[in-house]
Design an enzyme around this catalytic site. Structure first.
Site, PDB file in Angstrom:
ATOM      1  N   GLY A  18      -5.808   0.140  18.052  1.00 24.87           N
ATOM      2  CA  GLY A  18      -4.962  -0.352  16.976  1.00 24.87           C
ATOM      3  C   GLY A  18      -4.116   0.760  16.361  1.00 24.87           C
ATOM      4  CB  SER A  19      -0.958   1.627  16.021  1.00 28.62           C
ATOM      5  OG  SER A  19      -0.231   0.429  16.300  1.00 28.62           O
ATOM      6  N   GLY A  20      -2.296  -0.077  13.080  1.00 27.61           N
ATOM      7  CA  GLY A  20      -1.856  -0.580  11.781  1.00 27.61           C
ATOM      8  C   GLY A  20      -2.390   0.246  10.622  1.00 27.61           C
ATOM      9  N   GLY A  21      -2.355  -0.350   9.431  1.00 26.19           N
ATOM     10  CA  GLY A  21      -2.760   0.371   8.233  1.00 26.19           C
ATOM     11  C   GLY A  21      -4.218   0.785   8.236  1.00 26.19           C
ATOM     12  CG  MET A  22      -8.820  -0.824   8.600  1.00 26.65           C
ATOM     13  SD  MET A  22      -9.030  -0.462   6.841  1.00 26.65           S
ATOM     14  CE  MET A  22     -10.744   0.073   6.831  1.00 26.65           C
ATOM     15  CG  ASP A  50      -9.334   0.123   2.748  1.00 23.86           C
ATOM     16  OD1 ASP A  50     -10.335  -0.535   2.401  1.00 23.86           O
ATOM     17  OD2 ASP A  50      -8.180  -0.335   2.732  1.00 23.86           O
ATOM     18  CE  LYS A  99      -4.288  -1.771   1.979  1.00 20.85           C
ATOM     19  NZ  LYS A  99      -5.369  -1.531   2.946  1.00 20.85           N
TER      20      LYS A  99
END
Length: 269
Positions: free
Chosen positions: A126-130, A103, A67
């Protein structure tokens, strides 16, 4: 029937799935569009993206881990991709590659449609891509009272600083009006597939629950929220809407809601 004029759309992912393939091809068939969609993986993102241009592939869905690494090889970043410096959709217009992030666009629309009170307290786990897409969507909808709750202190603090929100390594003790899960907790096939991203007490005291996990559509968190009569946004809604936005970018056609829901249900079967 396949012919020399059939337009090809593809996906690039480390672990290709049939979800997008089934969604897009279902709609092509229902709408009589001369398109076909195929999933691929690659170890050479540069030449894969160059192949999109060279072979006149109409559209390309991009999943992890490509991404961000695909960005140097496109021509234009749309505002949706710039918002989070991440790409999940590339459209080829006569050799000019424009990158989007549907997204982010889907989450932004869902937040706008479901949460009118911008003064509500929001906790995003959370701290990821999403997480980045969700955090940016809340910011760009005018929310200011947002806490990023993430065990990864480096990523969590970085996101909080970038988007102007607070960070907490532990779940805040004060009740929150909106709880959002962007972690894999509750995802089918994962080691935490039966776990709750938030406790029963935290769910009971919240006003709204939002889970980006799409498989299953009724995660343990969503099931618990429904048990306590909390309004929910599900990951299935996010993935269907982002795929719809992708579909329209590729074809110029926007299916109605009922057809979108049919395709979404079929893609998960």
């Amino acid at each position: 029937m396949l012919n020399k004029d059939t337009k090809l759309c593809i996906s690039l992912a480390a672990r290709p799935s049939n979800t997008g393939t089934k969604f897009h091809n279902y709609l092509y068939n229902k709408l009589g569009l001369d398109f076909i969609y195929k999933a691929f993986t690659t170890k050479d993102i540069e030449h894969a993206i160059k192949g999109v241009r060279a072979l006149e592939i109409r559209g390309c869905s991009v999943s992890m881990p490509f991404k961000e690494s695909c960005i140097p090889f496109v021509d234009t970043l749309s505002e949706t991709a710039k918002a989070i410096n991440s790409v999940n959709t590339i459209v080829n217009d006569n050799g000019h590659l424009t990158a989007y992030n549907t997204d982010y666009l889907a989450v932004k629309k869902l937040v706008e449609q479901n949460y009118s009170n911008k003064n509500m307290t929001v906790i995003i786990r959370g701290s990821g891509g999403m997480a980045k897409a969700v955090i940016a969507a809340f910011r760009d909808n005018g929310f200011t009272n947002v806490i990023i709750y993430a065990r990864n202190e480096e990523h969590g603090m970085s996101l909080a600083k970038k988007y102007g929100f607070k960070y907490s390594k532990e779940m805040p003790q004060n009740p929150s009006e909106v709880l959002v899960n962007t972690t894999p907790i509750g995802m089918s096939g994962g080691i935490e597939e039966n776990d709750l991203a938030f406790t029963e007490k935290e769910i009971m005291t919240a006003n709204y629950i939002f889970d980006v996990v799409a498989l299953p559509s009724e995660t343990p968190l969503i099931q618990a929220a429904r048990k306590h009569n909390k309004p929910v946004i599900t990951g299935a809604e996010v993935i269907a809407l982002q795929a719809l936005e992708q579909f329209e970018l590729y074809t110029g056609v926007r299916p109605d809601k009922n057809l979108m829901l049919e395709a979404s249900k079929f893609s998960r079967s």
